[in-house]
Scaffold this motif. Sequence first.
Motif, PDB file in Angstrom:
ATOM      1  N   HIS A 168       0.844  -1.190   0.000  1.00 19.40           N
ATOM      2  CA  HIS A 168       0.000   0.000   0.000  1.00 19.40           C
ATOM      3  C   HIS A 168       0.884   1.246   0.000  1.00 19.40           C
ATOM      4  O   HIS A 168       1.131   1.852   1.040  1.00 19.40           O
ATOM      5  CB  HIS A 168      -0.925   0.004   1.209  1.00 19.40           C
ATOM      6  CG  HIS A 168      -2.177  -0.773   1.004  1.00 19.40           C
ATOM      7  ND1 HIS A 168      -2.201  -2.142   0.991  1.00 19.40           N
ATOM      8  CD2 HIS A 168      -3.460  -0.384   0.777  1.00 19.40           C
ATOM      9  CE1 HIS A 168      -3.441  -2.562   0.788  1.00 19.40           C
ATOM     10  NE2 HIS A 168      -4.221  -1.517   0.646  1.00 19.40           N
ATOM     11  N   ASP A 169       1.395   1.578  -1.167  1.00 22.18           N
ATOM     12  CA  ASP A 169       2.181   2.798  -1.345  1.00 22.18           C
ATOM     13  C   ASP A 169       1.179   3.937  -1.549  1.00 22.18           C
ATOM     14  O   ASP A 169       0.685   4.166  -2.648  1.00 22.18           O
ATOM     15  CB  ASP A 169       3.097   2.642  -2.563  1.00 22.18           C
ATOM     16  CG  ASP A 169       4.052   3.811  -2.729  1.00 22.18           C
ATOM     17  OD1 ASP A 169       3.665   4.938  -2.376  1.00 22.18           O
ATOM     18  OD2 ASP A 169       5.173   3.601  -3.225  1.00 22.18           O
ATOM     19  N   LEU A 170       0.874   4.639  -0.467  1.00 23.16           N
ATOM     20  CA  LEU A 170      -0.175   5.653  -0.519  1.00 23.16           C
ATOM     21  C   LEU A 170       0.196   6.818  -1.436  1.00 23.16           C
ATOM     22  O   LEU A 170      -0.678   7.406  -2.077  1.00 23.16           O
ATOM     23  CB  LEU A 170      -0.493   6.151   0.892  1.00 23.16           C
ATOM     24  CG  LEU A 170      -1.065   5.089   1.842  1.00 23.16           C
ATOM     25  CD1 LEU A 170      -1.326   5.691   3.221  1.00 23.16           C
ATOM     26  CD2 LEU A 170      -2.342   4.485   1.274  1.00 23.16           C
ATOM     27  N   ALA A 171       1.486   7.150  -1.518  1.00 24.75           N
ATOM     28  CA  ALA A 171       1.917   8.212  -2.428  1.00 24.75           C
ATOM     29  C   ALA A 171       1.655   7.803  -3.873  1.00 24.75           C
ATOM     30  O   ALA A 171       1.189   8.605  -4.697  1.00 24.75           O
ATOM     31  CB  ALA A 171       3.397   8.522  -2.216  1.00 24.75           C
ATOM     32  N   GLN A 172       1.944   6.556  -4.190  1.00 23.79           N
ATOM     33  CA  GLN A 172       1.704   6.052  -5.541  1.00 23.79           C
ATOM     34  C   GLN A 172       0.207   5.998  -5.852  1.00 23.79           C
ATOM     35  O   GLN A 172      -0.223   6.330  -6.957  1.00 23.79           O
ATOM     36  CB  GLN A 172       2.331   4.664  -5.678  1.00 23.79           C
ATOM     37  CG  GLN A 172       2.542   4.221  -7.116  1.00 23.79           C
ATOM     38  CD  GLN A 172       3.320   2.918  -7.195  1.00 23.79           C
ATOM     39  OE1 GLN A 172       2.762   1.900  -7.580  1.00 23.79           O
ATOM     40  NE2 GLN A 172       4.591   2.948  -6.806  1.00 23.79           N
ATOM     41  N   MET A 173      -0.577   5.598  -4.861  1.00 23.89           N
ATOM     42  CA  MET A 173      -2.031   5.564  -5.056  1.00 23.89           C
ATOM     43  C   MET A 173      -2.584   6.967  -5.275  1.00 23.89           C
ATOM     44  O   MET A 173      -3.465   7.180  -6.115  1.00 23.89           O
ATOM     45  CB  MET A 173      -2.716   4.900  -3.859  1.00 23.89           C
ATOM     46  CG  MET A 173      -2.401   3.434  -3.703  1.00 23.89           C
ATOM     47  SD  MET A 173      -3.408   2.603  -2.447  1.00 23.89           S
ATOM     48  CE  MET A 173      -4.901   2.242  -3.386  1.00 23.89           C
ATOM     49  N   ALA A 174      -2.053   7.927  -4.528  1.00 22.40           N
ATOM     50  CA  ALA A 174      -2.497   9.318  -4.689  1.00 22.40           C
ATOM     51  C   ALA A 174      -2.170   9.839  -6.082  1.00 22.40           C
ATOM     52  O   ALA A 174      -2.967  10.550  -6.703  1.00 22.40           O
ATOM     53  CB  ALA A 174      -1.850  10.196  -3.617  1.00 22.40           C
ATOM     54  N   GLU A 175      -0.993   9.476  -6.583  1.00 18.27           N
ATOM     55  CA  GLU A 175      -0.580   9.907  -7.921  1.00 18.27           C
ATOM     56  C   GLU A 175      -1.505   9.315  -8.988  1.00 18.27           C
ATOM     57  O   GLU A 175      -1.937  10.022  -9.908  1.00 18.27           O
ATOM     58  CB  GLU A 175       0.860   9.475  -8.173  1.00 18.27           C
ATOM     59  CG  GLU A 175       1.409   9.912  -9.526  1.00 18.27           C
ATOM     60  CD  GLU A 175       2.848   9.477  -9.737  1.00 18.27           C
ATOM     61  OE1 GLU A 175       3.331   9.610 -10.871  1.00 18.27           O
ATOM     62  OE2 GLU A 175       3.481   8.992  -8.776  1.00 18.27           O
ATOM     63  N   ILE A 176      -1.809   8.035  -8.864  1.00 20.60           N
ATOM     64  CA  ILE A 176      -2.702   7.383  -9.832  1.00 20.60           C
ATOM     65  C   ILE A 176      -4.095   7.997  -9.752  1.00 20.60           C
ATOM     66  O   ILE A 176      -4.738   8.248 -10.774  1.00 20.60           O
ATOM     67  CB  ILE A 176      -2.762   5.862  -9.563  1.00 20.60           C
ATOM     68  CG1 ILE A 176      -1.396   5.232  -9.820  1.00 20.60           C
ATOM     69  CG2 ILE A 176      -3.826   5.197 -10.452  1.00 20.60           C
ATOM     70  CD1 ILE A 176      -1.304   3.781  -9.388  1.00 20.60           C
ATOM     71  N   TYR A 177      -4.551   8.254  -8.530  1.00 16.65           N
ATOM     72  CA  TYR A 177      -5.879   8.841  -8.369  1.00 16.65           C
ATOM     73  C   TYR A 177      -5.955  10.228  -9.006  1.00 16.65           C
ATOM     74  O   TYR A 177      -6.921  10.546  -9.711  1.00 16.65           O
ATOM     75  CB  TYR A 177      -6.259   8.924  -6.885  1.00 16.65           C
ATOM     76  CG  TYR A 177      -7.597   9.605  -6.685  1.00 16.65           C
ATOM     77  CD1 TYR A 177      -8.775   8.908  -6.926  1.00 16.65           C
ATOM     78  CD2 TYR A 177      -7.674  10.939  -6.300  1.00 16.65           C
ATOM     79  CE1 TYR A 177     -10.008   9.538  -6.787  1.00 16.65           C
ATOM     80  CE2 TYR A 177      -8.897  11.573  -6.153  1.00 16.65           C
ATOM     81  CZ  TYR A 177     -10.068  10.872  -6.398  1.00 16.65           C
ATOM     82  OH  TYR A 177     -11.283  11.501  -6.269  1.00 16.65           O
ATOM     83  N   THR A 178      -4.941  11.045  -8.759  1.00 20.66           N
ATOM     84  CA  THR A 178      -4.933  12.408  -9.301  1.00 20.66           C
ATOM     85  C   THR A 178      -5.034  12.402 -10.828  1.00 20.66           C
ATOM     86  O   THR A 178      -5.745  13.230 -11.417  1.00 20.66           O
ATOM     87  CB  THR A 178      -3.647  13.141  -8.872  1.00 20.66           C
ATOM     88  OG1 THR A 178      -3.593  13.199  -7.439  1.00 20.66           O
ATOM     89  CG2 THR A 178      -3.617  14.550  -9.434  1.00 20.66           C
ATOM     90  N   LYS A 179      -4.372  11.461 -11.473  1.00 22.99           N
ATOM     91  CA  LYS A 179      -4.369  11.386 -12.934  1.00 22.99           C
ATOM     92  C   LYS A 179      -5.669  10.815 -13.497  1.00 22.99           C
ATOM     93  O   LYS A 179      -6.011  11.068 -14.664  1.00 22.99           O
ATOM     94  CB  LYS A 179      -3.199  10.527 -13.410  1.00 22.99           C
ATOM     95  CG  LYS A 179      -1.828  11.138 -13.160  1.00 22.99           C
ATOM     96  CD  LYS A 179      -0.731  10.209 -13.647  1.00 22.99           C
ATOM     97  CE  LYS A 179       0.654  10.809 -13.410  1.00 22.99           C
ATOM     98  NZ  LYS A 179       1.744   9.880 -13.842  1.00 22.99           N
ATOM     99  N   ASN A 180      -6.392  10.048 -12.673  1.00 22.24           N
ATOM    100  CA  ASN A 180      -7.558   9.326 -13.198  1.00 22.24           C
ATOM    101  C   ASN A 180      -8.818   9.534 -12.361  1.00 22.24           C
ATOM    102  O   ASN A 180      -9.747   8.721 -12.437  1.00 22.24           O
ATOM    103  CB  ASN A 180      -7.250   7.826 -13.252  1.00 22.24           C
ATOM    104  CG  ASN A 180      -6.053   7.495 -14.105  1.00 22.24           C
ATOM    105  OD1 ASN A 180      -6.133   7.408 -15.322  1.00 22.24           O
ATOM    106  ND2 ASN A 180      -4.904   7.293 -13.449  1.00 22.24           N
ATOM    107  N   ALA A 181      -8.879  10.610 -11.607  1.00 24.70           N
ATOM    108  CA  ALA A 181      -9.963  10.807 -10.642  1.00 24.70           C
ATOM    109  C   ALA A 181     -11.348  10.684 -11.266  1.00 24.70           C
ATOM    110  O   ALA A 181     -12.264  10.089 -10.674  1.00 24.70           O
ATOM    111  CB  ALA A 181      -9.818  12.167  -9.963  1.00 24.70           C
ATOM    112  N   ALA A 182     -11.519  11.202 -12.448  1.00 23.39           N
ATOM    113  CA  ALA A 182     -12.836  11.181 -13.095  1.00 23.39           C
ATOM    114  C   ALA A 182     -13.278   9.765 -13.445  1.00 23.39           C
ATOM    115  O   ALA A 182     -14.471   9.513 -13.640  1.00 23.39           O
ATOM    116  CB  ALA A 182     -12.823  12.051 -14.348  1.00 23.39           C
TER     117      ALA A 182
END
Length: 365
Positions: free
Chosen positions: A137-151
């Motif tokens: 659970h790399d939360l920084a990596q998850m945040a990055e993926i979420y930011t790019k694909n939030a919609a």
Amino acid sequence: MIFNEFLENLESYEPGKPIELAAREYGIKPKNIIKVASNENPFGSSPKALEAMRASEPALYPDDSYFALKHALAVRFGCESANIIIGSGSDQVMEMAIKAVCNENRGILRAKTTFAMYDIYAKFAEAPVYKTQSEFHDLAQMAEIYTKNAANIGAVILCLPNNPLGECPDASEVYEFLELISQDTLVILDCAYMEFATFKDSKKRIKPAHILNKFTNVLYSGTFSKAYGLGGMRVGYGLANTKLIEQISKLRPPFNITTPSLAAAIAALGDEDFIQKGIKNNFDEMPRYEDFASEFGLKFIPSYTNFIAIFTNEEKNSSILAENLLKKGIILRNLKSYGLNAVRITIGTKKQNDKVLEALRAEFA
């Protein structure tokens, strides 16, 4: 017969091998088999829960409002009954939640290696799956993926602690991560093993009351299958904002847990001595597996759960290891289906662990 297309590529979940099947396949008496594959409570069920089951009336449907169980959970977690939904295991709660928010345009985001049912539930909704490159659970990596694909993300799922690896970020890190997620995106915190994590390190504790007060988009899910020793009764729960609970509840089938299950869960919730006995045994015994791994130069992941993941070496395939132990009447969970040359071992009683460790040492000697 015409089936929905998503079934074509849908792989079934692979549960731990049941004792009865192992007994038939290998001609071993069930009483001589040790099952440390499915993270069940090695001490069985609470005596109070067993008594409550016997006193229940299985001919009658349960109270479908689950008033008594919700009230007991509300007292335990400092919330209202309206913040709670009851499921046939916490996985049913998560399935309903994913179906409520995900579709072909809005998928799920998860860690690379985590509970396999998340993907299956996403496919039920024909939803895409986004995952990290990191095993954990790399939360920084998850945040990055979420930011790019939030919609295009309907639900973010965190398994805390994580199954099948056992790692767990601090609660403060999780809270910081939640601040980055839009209130329009559901976040599911799968806390099936939270009782263990909290016992080992208070910094891991996720507080449902804090979640409810601050985040309207977060669902905290828990279960009676692990620390409470009711895996066979299938009782789980979700805690969230009342509006979120109302929407998810529209997908809940009536009478989704049984009358004996309901009685057992209420009683188990009140047997703190039984719960603490099992959790203490877990962390008293776990270092023995860590010592075994270190002795033979095997990688293991420090675990905040009631299991430990141990990676085998190049000379020993995890499938062969699991099969060899199965022939000796020991059921481990092979993690080959997760793409890992590793096994997951539930921490048993001292007597069980004596036999499991003896068999493991014989394999690596």
